[in-house]
Design a protein around this motif. Structure first.
Motif, mmCIF file in Angstrom:
data_model
loop_
_atom_site.group_PDB
_atom_site.id
_atom_site.type_symbol
_atom_site.label_atom_id
_atom_site.label_comp_id
_atom_site.label_asym_id
_atom_site.label_seq_id
_atom_site.Cartn_x
_atom_site.Cartn_y
_atom_site.Cartn_z
ATOM 1 N N PRO A 1 0.819 -1.211 0.000
ATOM 2 C CA PRO A 1 0.000 0.000 0.000
ATOM 3 C C PRO A 1 0.854 1.264 0.000
ATOM 4 O O PRO A 1 1.886 1.306 0.657
ATOM 5 C CB PRO A 1 -0.785 -0.106 1.314
ATOM 6 N N GLY A 2 0.457 2.251 -0.782
ATOM 7 C CA GLY A 2 1.303 3.426 -0.927
ATOM 8 C C GLY A 2 2.571 3.005 -1.625
ATOM 9 O O GLY A 2 2.526 2.399 -2.682
ATOM 10 N N TYR A 3 3.699 3.288 -1.035
ATOM 11 C CA TYR A 3 4.969 2.849 -1.613
ATOM 12 C C TYR A 3 5.652 1.849 -0.704
ATOM 13 O O TYR A 3 6.835 1.593 -0.845
ATOM 14 C CB TYR A 3 5.908 4.045 -1.804
ATOM 15 N N ALA A 4 4.879 1.263 0.223
ATOM 16 C CA ALA A 4 5.499 0.445 1.264
ATOM 17 C C ALA A 4 6.312 -0.715 0.728
ATOM 18 O O ALA A 4 7.284 -1.126 1.337
ATOM 19 C CB ALA A 4 4.428 -0.074 2.216
ATOM 20 N N MET B 1 -12.055 11.287 6.222
ATOM 21 C CA MET B 1 -11.946 9.974 5.582
ATOM 22 C C MET B 1 -11.032 9.040 6.370
ATOM 23 O O MET B 1 -11.304 7.838 6.488
ATOM 24 C CB MET B 1 -11.426 10.137 4.146
ATOM 25 N N VAL B 2 -9.951 9.606 6.898
ATOM 26 C CA VAL B 2 -9.038 8.767 7.684
ATOM 27 C C VAL B 2 -9.762 8.205 8.899
ATOM 28 O O VAL B 2 -9.642 7.029 9.238
ATOM 29 C CB VAL B 2 -7.795 9.576 8.125
ATOM 30 N N SER C 1 -1.808 10.001 -5.063
ATOM 31 C CA SER C 1 -2.324 8.723 -4.598
ATOM 32 C C SER C 1 -1.517 8.186 -3.416
ATOM 33 O O SER C 1 -2.071 7.765 -2.406
ATOM 34 C CB SER C 1 -2.304 7.734 -5.762
ATOM 35 N N ALA C 2 -0.198 8.228 -3.550
ATOM 36 C CA ALA C 2 0.638 7.655 -2.493
ATOM 37 C C ALA C 2 0.504 8.424 -1.192
ATOM 38 O O ALA C 2 0.399 7.828 -0.119
ATOM 39 C CB ALA C 2 2.088 7.628 -2.942
ATOM 40 N N GLU C 3 0.487 9.751 -1.260
ATOM 41 C CA GLU C 3 0.425 10.528 -0.026
ATOM 42 C C GLU C 3 -0.926 10.389 0.645
ATOM 43 O O GLU C 3 -1.020 10.300 1.869
ATOM 44 C CB GLU C 3 0.738 12.002 -0.301
ATOM 45 N N LYS D 1 -3.564 5.153 5.842
ATOM 46 C CA LYS D 1 -3.076 4.072 6.685
ATOM 47 C C LYS D 1 -2.315 4.584 7.884
ATOM 48 O O LYS D 1 -1.649 3.845 8.578
ATOM 49 C CB LYS D 1 -2.249 3.070 5.882
ATOM 50 N N GLN D 2 -2.430 5.878 8.119
ATOM 51 C CA GLN D 2 -1.915 6.514 9.322
ATOM 52 C C GLN D 2 -0.412 6.390 9.492
ATOM 53 O O GLN D 2 0.093 6.398 10.615
ATOM 54 C CB GLN D 2 -2.628 5.962 10.573
ATOM 55 N N SER D 3 0.325 6.289 8.398
ATOM 56 C CA SER D 3 1.774 6.384 8.550
ATOM 57 C C SER D 3 2.199 7.847 8.566
ATOM 58 O O SER D 3 3.307 8.167 8.951
ATOM 59 C CB SER D 3 2.531 5.623 7.449
#
Lengths: 274, 299, 422
Positions: free
Chosen positions: B241-244, C234-235, C393-395, C401-403
């Motif tokens: 997911p994302g760039y993980a 949304m988060v 999209s990535a950000e 996903k709360q990173s």
């Protein structure tokens, strides 16, 4: 002969069962699900009451799996054949002739086998493109030859060293040229070695993905690239994919089982890249 | 036909190989390194502007690059580490002269022989949130009370990737180690046993040291192999997911072919090359041995 | 053994050289067009259209070659193929966001001379706009799209709830229904897997809260309080399991599956999901679906949809441009677009079809679309669109996903986007 303790035998069989289950389960699961109706796959019924062959039918109709298989076969076979020919010649040159620069050559061969493909992907793409060989058999075959050559050379060069020098020396005394020595003496003796390394090279070419993706993205897709095409609109038709995977895998496994002695022997002596 | 001397014939035989290596091997490497010093991308057409080391400077402030690098390094260390440990274990087992051992050796080949795409999809199916057998088994045995979306979380996605890679390759590594084990003379082990060394001592003081060359070779090739990980990621997570789970190769591929940024992509690729060389430097013994083996018995 | 191999090789060499490169096409008098299109899921209607075309143009054969499914994979494959100067591709399906990329790289043919102003007026202005780059026309639109809200009409009716106009309402209504139904229902789902799907959803969230991504002056505006606010909403929804746990790897198919299996009260999807949802063999909620405009955020003036859609591009190196244009126009004709609308619930790119009696009979909610499309948001037209979308999209995923915190994610996106193309 060393006596083995009962406990060791017991743990061996325990381990063996565990090992076989670990390795075999994914295949079992894939095969089992390839025969299920989609609703049974989604409802997680392990052994439904009804089974079907529709996934196998779909594997060929949703995507032209037969084309993918054919393409992979042609590309893998031709690149292996060329690699074997060119590789045997080179191994002979390195192993049996007094040329200079053997160490640099072997170093280059080793470097190519260690080279991450990403380093050369873009220039190779440009070269193949300017030759007009994108989406063709030839382009991918040429690139596959590059990598399978290294496997062949690494395997055959030590293999050749097991052929005694005397045999050729005797022929030379009789007036044979180096070319004749190669054709009449070495080639027949190379037989088993060539066959073994040919299998390894074939498997490597068959499983190749990166270059197949970049060089043949639209037509003449190989099986590895084609498998990803089943993904429909970000939805995976799992039954069909499992059937297609089974179709791809069963011949490979059969090949491996039939030729296991050779393959194991080859891997254990050659011990090269995957 | 003019008869060539042995030496001339040798050069002739080598020519096709040299040609192929030069055109498809050496030239592309040099070209990649060259392009890495230019600004060259799809959107600006065929013009290339020389910018020296600017691409590399940019790399050092690129968080996505560091993410990919860290992930790739972590993946490599974990997979190779586990594969070696498991490989040693499996090889030891397969070395026992017990009936049925041949079966194991064949079983060991099967994950290696299949395309990575296929094994990737097999795993993707097994870890699916809704209809994956993993979640089903874990939940029915009570170890989980709700399913884990394995591929939607950073940690678990990486875990599954590593797991599937180990599944595919540890068996193959064990075969390589088995080859090494079989070169250890039984008499040596017996002598040690008579001298009073227990199994563990024998293993660590005799077996492992004697396995060193085989292990070193296997480790070198496995490290290089894991380092260029790409296919299994495409099958399982596509970098998400994302760039993980985006590896260095994947990031470079996307830079080249999605963003069309050939200059920067070449810099990334050159960096990968440098890192590979650095890794290889730690294994010069292995390299030397391999070259010597190639030269042994040559005329 | 080696000799045999050598002979085989000598036979194979001419064989593959023969088949190398571009493929041999039909008889010399007949024109064969290669159309790189969506995959077989749309096969039936496409075939009907091709057959109808053949009745009027018997000397032209159209061959459909399938592109990979995921939009990004299509783009990659097409760029690779077209840059080779390959003339075997005549025309291909292109996403609305690709115009700048292909045009700036000089890979497609300009279409101004082929499509007159009078013809262009028949299309929705947004679709023609998306086919433009630097003032020239590059594509022929055949389909437009706008994200919409799907709801379980049966559940809303049963519990006397209205269709939500704001996200606050949406989550509240879904929670009430979920409780009343004894649990097991998610509130919302969308295709939030990393990629274009996530970008579309995120752009819709932002603009529905009066935020922006790229301003009309070209400045990057993604890091704004409105965007942070709606992203945080949304988060939280994701954190509180109002969306499926695996949603961050859901493609549009997975999102639809969740809705069609009856696990959702609401879903955000493209209009074509409607036809799929009505298919009782694939969907458990046939007859229970409703379609509405998307809700708005706390600070929004109206819910905003992202404009999607597809058009046909002509390969600059095609050798059969005139024949290709004939088919391309046919595929964008009223007949073809109406067929796709009726069969596959496509949104036509032609104005007239939104007042068409047959279409409205089958899909009454189509009457809402002209206004939805009028205010819909276009994604930024930029040669670097692929990179910008990837960053967005990535950000957003990082925040979900709360990173990263929403504000950190958007700040990083701002910085990265400003660096694109440099």
């Amino acid at each position: 002969m060393k006596v083995i303790r009962k406990s060791t035998i017991f743990s061996f069989y325990l381990f063996a069962v565990f090992f076989i289950v670990l390795i075999g389960f994914p295949f079992f699961w894939q095969l089992l699900n390839s025969f299920k109706y989609e609703r049974d796959i989604f409802s997680l019924t392990w052994f439904p009451s009804a089974y079907t062959l529709e996934n196998y039918y779909k594997a060929f109709t949703v995507r032209p799996l037969h084309e993918y298989l054919g393409n992979s076969f042609i590309i893998a076979t031709v690149s292996t054949l060329f690699a074997l020919v060119i590789g045997s010649l080179s191994s002979y040159a390195i192993g049996k002739t007094p040329i200079k620069g053997k160490t640099p050559i072997l170093l280059v061969v080793l470097s190519i086998s260690l080279l991450p493909p990403i380093v050369i992907i873009n220039p190779i793409y440009t070269i193949i493109r300017s030759l007009g060989l994108l989406n063709s058999y030839t382009g991918l075959i040429l690139v596959n030859i590059l990598f399978t050559l290294t496997i062949v050379i690494w395997f055959l060069t030590p293999y050749l060293s097991s052929i005694p020098v005397e045999i050729e020396e005797a022929a030379e005394i009789d007036g044979a040229s180096p070319a004749q020595c190669f054709m009449k003496i070495i080639i027949p003796l190379l037989g088993p070695g060539v066959f073994t390394v040919g299998i390894l090279a074939f498997i490597q070419a068959w499983n190749e993905y990166l270059f197949a993706l970049v060089l043949n993205p639209i037509t003449i897709k190989t099986v590895t690239v084609g498998l990803k095409m089943y993904e429909a609109d970000n939805y995976m038709p799992w039954g069909t994919i499992m059937a297609a995977s089974a179709i791809i895998v069963v011949p490979l496994i059969t090949l491996v089982l039939l030729l296991q002695k050779r393959i194991i022997g080859g891997l254990m002596t050659g011990g090269m890249k995957e | 036909m003019k008869t060539l001397s042995r030496k001339q014939f040798g050069y002739l035989c080598l020519t096709p190989t040299i040609l192929i290596f030069a055109i498809f091997g050496v030239y592309p490497v040099l070209r990649t390194i060259l392009i890495s010093m230019f600004r060259f991308r799809l959107q600006t057409g065929p013009t290339k502007t020389f910018i020296g080391l600017e691409n590399y400077i940019r790399m050092f402030s690129d968080t996505r690059f560091f993410g990919a690098l860290l992930f790739t390094l972590g993946f490599t260390i974990l997979t190779v580490g586990c594969e070696v440990v498991l490989g040693l274990l499996f090889a030891q087992m397969m070395n026992l002269p017990i009936k049925g051992q041949g079966v194991l050796r064949v079983v060991v080949l099967i994950p290696w022989a299949i395309p990575t795409m296929v094994s990737g999809f097999m795993w993707k199916f097994m870890v699916h949130d809704q209809y994956g057998v993993f979640n089903q088994i874990l939940m029915s045995t009570g170890l989980l009370d709700s399913f884990i979306p394995w591929l939607s979380q950073d940690g678990t996605a990486r875990f599954i990737l590593i797991l599937s890679d180990i599944w595919k390759t540890a068996p193959y590594v064990s075969l390589l180690i088995l080859a090494g084990l079989q070169t250890i003379p039984a008499s040596l082990m017996e002598a040690a046993e008579i001298d009073g060394a227990n199994a563990l001592k024998r293993y660590f003081l005799i077996t492992l040291p004697l396995l060193k060359p085989v292990l070193a070779t296997a480790i070198l090739f496995r490290i290089i192999s894991s380092f260029k990980v790409f296919t299994v990621i495409v099958a399982l997570t596509n970098g998400g997911p994302g760039y993980a789970t985006e590896s260095l190769t994947m990031y470079t591929m996307r830079t080249y072919f999605d963003a069309g940024n050939y200059g920067y992509g070449s810099a990334l690729a050159t960096f990968t090359l440098l890192l590979t060389c650095v890794i290889a430097l730690f294994f010069t013994d292995v390299i030397k041995n391999k070259i010597d083996a190639g030269r042994r018995g040559t005329r | 053994m080696k000799q045999r191999n050598l002979i085989c090789l000598f036979l194979l060499v001419p064989a593959f050289l023969f088949s190398a490169g571009t493929q041999e096409t039909g008889k010399s008098k007949e024109v064969v067009l290669n159309w790189y299109s969506h995959a077989s899921s749309l096969g039936a209607t496409e075939q009907t259209i091709i057959e109808a075309f053949n009745e009027q143009n018997p000397d032209i054969t159209v061959k459909v070659i399938e592109l990979p499914e995921a939009t990004n994979d299509k783009l990659q494959a097409l760029l690779i193929a077209l840059q080779s100067g390959d003339s075997s591709i005549d025309f291909f399906n292109a996403d609305v966001t690709w115009t700048a990329t292909f045009a700036s790289a000089g890979l497609i043919e300009q279409l101004d001379s082929y499509m007159l102003e009078s013809e262009r007026k028949e299309f929705l202005p947004g679709t023609i706009e998306a086919a433009r780059y630097q003032g020239k026309l590059w594509g022929i639109p055949f389909r437009t799209d706008a994200g919409v809200l799907y709801y379980r009409s049966d559940l809303l009716e049963k519990h006397g709830k209205p269709v939500p106009k704001t996200y606050e309402e949406l989550f509240a209504i879904a929670a009430q229904i979920n409780e009343a139904e004894g649990g097991g229902l998610y509130a919302l789902v969308g295709s939030l897997a990393n990629g274009e799907g996530m970008t579309c959803n995120a752009v819709e969230w932002f603009y529905s809260n009066n935020g922006e991504v790229i301003g009309s002056d070209g400045s990057i505006r993604i890091n704004s309080p409105q965007n942070v606010e709606i992203l945080s909403i949304m988060v939280d929804a994701y954190k509180n399991r109002l969306m499926p746990e695996g949603v961050l790897s859901y493609g549009s198919g997975d999102a639809r599956a969740s809705m069609f299996q009856g696990k959702q009260v609401f879903m955000r999807a493209w209009p074509k999901a409607y036809a799929m949802g009505q298919d009782a063999t694939k969907s458990q909620v046939a007859g229970k679906l409703g379609v509405a405009p998307l809700p708005k955020g706390p600070q929004g003036t109206a819910g905003k949809s992202v404009v999607g859609g597809w058009q046909l591009f002509l390969n600059k190196n095609s050798k059969q441009k005139d024949a290709a244009i004939k088919f391309m126009k046919f595929y964008a004709s009223e007949y073809a677009q109406k067929l796709h609308a009726l069969n596959d619930s496509y949104l036509p790119a032609r104005r007239s079809l939104y007042a068409d009696a047959d279409i409205l009979a089958k899909y009454p909610y189509y009457s809402q679309f002209p206004s939805i499309l009028e205010s819909a948001v276009a994604r930024p037209q930029s040669p670097y669109y692929a990179e910008i979308s990837a960053i967005l999209s990535a950000e957003v995923q990082n925040a979900m996903k709360q990173s990263k915190s929403p504000s950190q994610a958007l700040a990083d996106a701002q910085k990265a986007m400003m660096n694109v193309g440099k």
